[in-house]
Design a protein around this motif. Structure first.
Motif, mmCIF file in Angstrom:
data_model
loop_
_atom_site.group_PDB
_atom_site.id
_atom_site.type_symbol
_atom_site.label_atom_id
_atom_site.label_comp_id
_atom_site.label_asym_id
_atom_site.label_seq_id
_atom_site.Cartn_x
_atom_site.Cartn_y
_atom_site.Cartn_z
ATOM 1 N N GLY A 63 13.688 61.524 26.215
ATOM 2 C CA GLY A 63 13.241 60.282 25.605
ATOM 3 C C GLY A 63 14.325 59.252 25.403
ATOM 4 N N CYS A 64 15.492 59.460 26.003
ATOM 5 C CA CYS A 64 16.588 58.500 25.862
ATOM 6 C C CYS A 64 16.681 57.635 27.120
ATOM 7 N N PRO A 65 17.092 56.351 26.958
ATOM 8 C CA PRO A 65 17.218 55.473 28.123
ATOM 9 C C PRO A 65 18.115 56.102 29.188
ATOM 10 N N ILE A 66 17.709 55.947 30.439
ATOM 11 C CA ILE A 66 18.457 56.555 31.543
ATOM 12 C C ILE A 66 19.813 55.873 31.691
ATOM 13 N N ASP A 67 20.852 56.661 31.873
ATOM 14 C CA ASP A 67 22.222 56.183 32.079
ATOM 15 C C ASP A 67 22.704 56.784 33.395
ATOM 16 N N SER A 68 22.465 56.073 34.478
ATOM 17 C CA SER A 68 22.697 56.623 35.818
ATOM 18 C C SER A 68 24.147 56.989 36.065
ATOM 19 N N ASP A 69 25.091 56.157 35.574
ATOM 20 C CA ASP A 69 26.499 56.448 35.850
ATOM 21 C C ASP A 69 27.165 57.253 34.737
ATOM 22 N N GLY A 70 26.396 57.609 33.704
ATOM 23 C CA GLY A 70 26.914 58.485 32.661
ATOM 24 C C GLY A 70 28.058 57.914 31.859
ATOM 25 N N ASP A 71 28.108 56.582 31.711
ATOM 26 C CA ASP A 71 29.215 55.966 30.974
ATOM 27 C C ASP A 71 28.886 55.721 29.507
ATOM 28 N N GLY A 72 27.701 56.168 29.078
ATOM 29 C CA GLY A 72 27.315 55.996 27.683
ATOM 30 C C GLY A 72 26.559 54.721 27.408
ATOM 31 N N VAL A 73 26.402 53.873 28.400
ATOM 32 C CA VAL A 73 25.640 52.627 28.254
ATOM 33 C C VAL A 73 24.394 52.747 29.115
ATOM 34 N N PRO A 74 23.185 52.712 28.514
ATOM 35 C CA PRO A 74 21.966 52.875 29.304
ATOM 36 C C PRO A 74 21.813 51.777 30.345
ATOM 37 N N ASP A 75 21.082 52.136 31.405
ATOM 38 C CA ASP A 75 20.958 51.224 32.544
ATOM 39 C C ASP A 75 20.431 49.850 32.154
ATOM 40 N N ASN A 76 19.536 49.813 31.164
ATOM 41 C CA ASN A 76 18.939 48.510 30.821
ATOM 42 C C ASN A 76 19.955 47.558 30.191
ATOM 43 N N ASN A 77 21.098 48.053 29.708
ATOM 44 C CA ASN A 77 22.152 47.210 29.136
ATOM 45 C C ASN A 77 23.421 47.208 29.978
ATOM 46 N N ASP A 78 23.449 47.991 31.045
ATOM 47 C CA ASP A 78 24.669 48.199 31.826
ATOM 48 C C ASP A 78 24.826 47.108 32.882
ATOM 49 N N ARG A 79 25.887 46.281 32.724
ATOM 50 C CA ARG A 79 26.153 45.226 33.699
ATOM 51 C C ARG A 79 26.931 45.759 34.904
ATOM 52 N N CYS A 80 27.448 46.971 34.753
ATOM 53 C CA CYS A 80 28.186 47.614 35.852
ATOM 54 C C CYS A 80 27.606 49.016 36.031
ATOM 55 N N PRO A 81 26.438 49.132 36.693
ATOM 56 C CA PRO A 81 25.697 50.401 36.715
ATOM 57 C C PRO A 81 26.310 51.495 37.586
ATOM 58 N N ASN A 82 27.371 51.183 38.327
ATOM 59 C CA ASN A 82 27.954 52.186 39.230
ATOM 60 C C ASN A 82 29.381 52.543 38.847
ATOM 61 N N THR A 83 29.686 52.504 37.586
ATOM 62 C CA THR A 83 31.031 52.829 37.117
ATOM 63 C C THR A 83 31.367 54.275 37.466
ATOM 64 N N PRO A 84 32.556 54.538 38.038
ATOM 65 C CA PRO A 84 32.936 55.930 38.346
ATOM 66 C C PRO A 84 32.998 56.789 37.093
ATOM 67 N N ALA A 85 32.765 58.075 37.262
ATOM 68 C CA ALA A 85 32.759 59.006 36.141
ATOM 69 C C ALA A 85 34.121 59.046 35.461
ATOM 70 N N GLY A 86 34.105 59.059 34.131
ATOM 71 C CA GLY A 86 35.331 59.203 33.356
ATOM 72 C C GLY A 86 36.048 57.910 33.039
ATOM 73 N N VAL A 87 35.594 56.779 33.569
ATOM 74 C CA VAL A 87 36.260 55.496 33.330
ATOM 75 C C VAL A 87 35.789 54.904 32.009
#
Length: 501
Positions: free
Chosen positions: A364-388
């Motif tokens: 039930g949590c917003p999807i965060d495709s790149d796993g950076d802690g910012v959900p896709d609907n708010n993520d201006r950089c959706p393809n951030t590499p892991a760990g950055v």
């Protein structure tokens, strides 16, 4: 539908019984010769049975004179059992992972004290008879004469038992220990299970192990196939089928199906007989739900005519929310309770206030495709590499603001003056490679390899305006006018001046 017993921690304290017979044979020998057979017996019987005995001349019970209790005696028996005792039943289940279930239980661990209608008997003696006979080849059963001989022997043994009024005695119950394991695959549509059953009675321990495959392709059909190993040897088969059609439930269950058969021949008739099995169990029946779930396709407690979500996966919801009752998982319209309308039931929604229309994951949590802690609907950089490390907008942090994120920036302290003249590694550009960045270079096209000053211009050691790499007279005194080669210009003589005039 599975082998695992229904195991919940529970205790049952009291047990009662209405009849019991306990025999113990200390000695049973048969000596056979051509002249006669001699059967030597020694043993005893304890019983608590609701019957009345007649008496012999010496005051002992007469086994041939038995009469049943009257109606009042039986009514008394119902209210006052012949035996009272206690036992415990204990069990548990454990799921280390969702697909694996481990269970164990012990039932009927206890005893009964038999204290009413007690009879004891002693069996001891030698029984000699001359009725030795030979079976003919192919004979299946004793003939009439042979049967009379055997009946006479049995009567002789029974009549030799000395019955008398007995004392109360204790008997352990037949305790049973279960240990089971089940593993499911394909979202538990198929599971494989094993169940060990050990039966303890005072004289013998009986062990059986059953392995079984269970199939649940759809919610309304379940089937199982099992094989049981009895006493570590030969075994039997078991089959099960359950069909649910709306409010009607039909089932067929059978186990201990014998795998070993022989044929009985009697006057030309042949029919099969099973052997190496103690019992066969067959259950066939159907049920009709007339209560809450009679017209409830998805079993969520809301009748079909009122259910706006008739395909609710109630089994999945109950696994996710085991502490919530079935009817509390859905609303009055039969749809799952979901305050933020993200499709995830409130009881296991980890993000219960997700904005409307935002895609969510299984929790039930917003999807965060790149796993950076910012959900896709708010993520201006959706393809951030892991760990950055990222900022509040999901973009990699750029500490010096030069447009190159820190994880790439080899010059992390670039000043604002250099903005717009930065290379892809975050360093100020130096187009002519003289070591002075473009934003400071007053001579941006200095040839390669030329020494320059702090302003990026070629050095002019004698200050004559001609750079050292072109100056053919590098030590011209200060103030001397030079030509384009950096050498002093020659002064003209009087003759040359007059000629010019």
């Amino acid at each position: 539908s599975t082998l695992s017993p229904t195991l919940f921690p529970y205790t049952t304290l009291f047990r009662s019984g209405y009849a019991n017979i306990n025999t113990h044979v200390d000695k049973l020998n048969l000596d056979a010769s051509r002249e006669n057979w001699t059967l030597s017996t020694q043993g005893h019987i304890n019983a608590s049975i609701p019957v009345k005995f007649g008496y012999t001349e010496n005051g002992q019970y007469d086994i041939n004179s038995i009469s049943a209790l009257n109606t009042n005696d039986y009514l008394s028996l119902l209210s006052q059992p012949a035996g009272l005792g206690a036992a415990i039943n204990l069990g548990f289940t454990y799921k280390p992972i969702n697909a694996l279930t481990i269970s164990a239980a012990i039932n009927d661990l206890g005893f009964i004290n038999w204290h009413r209608y007690n009879v004891s008997g002693t069996m001891q003696g030698n029984h000699i008879y001359d009725g030795v006979f030979d079976y003919e080849l192919g004979q299946d059963s004793p003939n009439e004469e042979q049967q009379d001989i055997l009946t006479e022997l049995l009567d002789d043994i029974v009549n030799s038992i000395d019955f008398k009024e007995g004392k109360s005695y204790n008997r352990m119950l037949t305790a049973t220990f279960y240990a089971g394991i089940e593993y499911g695959i394909l979202e538990n549509k198929i599971s494989f299970s094993a169940l060990s059953k050990t039966v303890f009675n005072p004289e013998h321990i009986f062990e059986e192990v059953t392995v079984q495959a269970n199939f649940r392709p759809v919610s309304w059909l379940q089937a199982s196939l099992g094989y049981t190993f009895l006493e570590g040897g030969w075994g039997t088969m078991g089959l099960g089928l359950n069909l649910r059609l709306g409010a009607v439930n039909m089932f067929l269950v059978t186990d201990y199906l014998p795998l070993n058969w022989t044929y009985y021949n009697n006057e030309g008739s042949h029919f099969p007989l099973p052997y190496r099995t103690k019992y066969v169990n067959l259950q066939l029946g159907f049920g009709y739900n007339i209560g809450r779930f009679a017209n409830d396709k998805d079993y969520d407690g809301v009748k079909r005519r009122k259910d706006k979500c008739p395909d609710t996966d109630i089994d999945f919801l109950r696994k996710q929310c085991p502490d919530i009752k079935r009817k509390k998982l859905v609303n009055k319209e039969g749809c799952i309770k979901d305050e933020d309308a993200d499709g995830v039931q409130d009881c296991y929604d980890r993000c219960p206030n997700t904005p409307i229309g935002v895609p969510v994951d299984e929790f039930g949590c917003p999807i965060d495709s790149d796993g950076d802690g910012v959900p896709d609907n708010n993520d201006r950089c959706p393809n951030t590499p892991a760990g950055v490390a990222v900022d509040n907008y999901g973009c990699p942090i750029d500490s010096d603001g030069d447009g190159v994120p820190d994880y790439i920036d080899k010059c992390p302290n670039t000043t604002a003056e250099a903005y717009g003249q930065i290379d892809k590694e975050g360093c100020p550009k130096d187009s002519d490679g003289d070591g002075v960045p473009d934003y400071l270079d007053r001579c941006p096209n200095t040839p390669e390899g030329i020494d320059v000053n702090k302003d990026g211009c070629p050095k002019d050691s004698d200050g004559d305006g001609v750079p050292d790499y072109l100056d053919q007279c590098p030590n011209t005194p200060m103030g001397v006018e030079v030509d384009y080669n950096g050498c002093p210009k020659e002064e003209p003589n009087d003759e040359e001046e007059n000629r010019e005039e």
